[in-house]
Write an enzyme that holds these catalytic residues in place. Structure first.
Site, PDB file in Angstrom:
ATOM      1  N   CYS A 113       0.812  -1.223   0.000  1.00  0.00           N
ATOM      2  CA  CYS A 113       0.000   0.000   0.000  1.00  0.00           C
ATOM      3  C   CYS A 113       0.844   1.271   0.000  1.00  0.00           C
ATOM      4  CB  CYS A 113      -0.958  -0.011   1.186  1.00  0.00           C
ATOM      5  SG  CYS A 113      -1.962  -1.508   1.255  1.00  0.00           S
ATOM      6  N   HIS A 253      -3.009   6.532   2.359  1.00  0.00           N
ATOM      7  CA  HIS A 253      -3.457   5.237   1.854  1.00  0.00           C
ATOM      8  C   HIS A 253      -4.893   5.015   2.309  1.00  0.00           C
ATOM      9  CE1 HIS A 253      -4.204   1.071   1.366  1.00  0.00           C
ATOM     10  NE2 HIS A 253      -3.962   0.750   2.624  1.00  0.00           N
ATOM     11  N   ASN A 283     -10.606  -0.550  -0.072  1.00  0.00           N
ATOM     12  CA  ASN A 283      -9.153  -0.481   0.046  1.00  0.00           C
ATOM     13  C   ASN A 283      -8.562  -1.091  -1.218  1.00  0.00           C
ATOM     14  OD1 ASN A 283      -6.437  -1.056   0.581  1.00  0.00           O
ATOM     15  ND2 ASN A 283      -6.797  -1.500   2.735  1.00  0.00           N
TER      16      ASN A 283
END
Length: 330
Positions: A113, A253, A283
């Site tokens: 990420c 993120h 996500n």
């Protein structure tokens, strides 16, 4: 001769298929109320019959159009992903072929990420050297193909997307947009992992490589972000003699909405200063940060200092400061 670094283009791409929390509850023990309460996520996108190179190629074409560059003008393609088409060849090489960037070399990086931040850092060095004019940075993930859909603690979080940017060399100091960076790694292979391949235990005719699904220890991730990552941001800003008040935009993120809310509160900043797409996109690992950035840069506003912070498996984390006062989204 070292060059100035211009942030030339920013774009994102999301697959068409929307998967709601209610749909996930049909294949695993969960429900919309639980998912939203714990993550703030309402729905996500899944790439059906599209692989990571397909999403990446669509972003690459958007970046070329926005920057008014021909594919032949790209010198390097850096692609961050933890869900590549294959271990080899690199997904970046497939994108290079797809868009006809015949003068570019291309490679993948794996920083989970944090991938977009790490890739920007690498791109900046190539551009700064004066040897390369235009570097394309792409973060792309098809997380859905790596999920264990019996594991609700992980599967409910993730979606698929791609985002990217082009960094370009300039002789004009007024074009400088890359201000500072700070990258770090806290080695821990157990908190988050995906695609592990076991070593050979014996020479047998039925040996065949297999990899495991994505896994994360949610509690450990939460503690990592609320302690290590938060401290990293605070230390980085202090080193740059800046505070969170100095930024027009903060892009983290897109892990989940609750973590973004926590960091906003700790930095004493309003939530509307943060670029957020996780509630409707999920996500998307390394793609979350560049897609959220691209969405905000397309809203017609002018942003000065922008803070980008990524964090994920490795454990890898890092931040970049951009000054986008002179950036124009075409």
């Amino acid at each position: 001769m070292a060059k100035y670094v211009k942030f030339l283009a920013s774009a994102g791409y999301f697959p068409e298929t929307v998967v709601t929390n209610d749909e996930l509850s049909q294949i695993m023990e969960t429900n919309d109320e639980w998912i939203q309460a714990h993550t703030g996520i309402k729905e996500r996108r899944y790439a059906i019959d599209e692989n990571t190179s397909d999403l990446s190629t669509k972003v690459a074409l958007k970046l070329l159009k926005q920057s008014n560059l021909q594919a032949e003008a790209i010198d390097l393609i850096i692609l961050s992903t933890i869900s590549p088409d294959a271990i080899t060849p690199s997904t970046a090489a497939i994108v290079q072929s797809n868009i006809g960037a015949k003068n570019a070399f291309a490679f993948d990086i794996s920083a989970a990420c944090s991938g977009f931040v790490y890739a920007l850092s690498i791109a900046e060095k190539y551009v700064r050297s004066g040897q390369y004019q235009n570097v394309m940075v792409i973060s792309a993930e098809v997380n859905s193909k790596m999920m264990d859909f019996t594991d609700r603690t992980s599967a409910v979080f993730f979606g698929d997307a791609a985002g990217g940017a082009i960094l370009s060399a300039s002789d004009n100091p007024n074009d400088e947009m890359y201000v500072a960076e700070k990258l770090a790694t806290k080695g821990d292979a157990d908190v988050i992992h995906s695609g592990r391949i076991a070593p050979l235990s014996a020479v047998k005719a039925d040996n065949y490589p297999q990899m495991d699904a994505f896994y994360q220890d949610g509690r450990a991730v939460y503690e990592f972000v609320t302690s290590t990552v938060l401290a990293h941001i605070q230390q980085f800003l202090a080193e740059q003699k800046l505070t969170a008040d100095d930024f027009d935009l903060i892009v983290l993120h897109q892990a989940n909405l609750r973590l973004i809310e926590y960091i906003a509160q700790e930095l004493k900043q309003p939530l509307d200063k943060f670029a957020i797409n996780v509630p409707t996109i999920g996500n998307t690992s390394s793609a979350g940060l560049p897609t959220a950035l691209a969405e905000r840069l397309s809203d017609g506003q002018t942003y000065g200092k922008v803070l980008l912070t990524g964090f994920g498996a490795g454990l890898a984390y890092g931040s970049v400061i951009l000054n986008l006062q002179n950036f124009s989204q075409k």
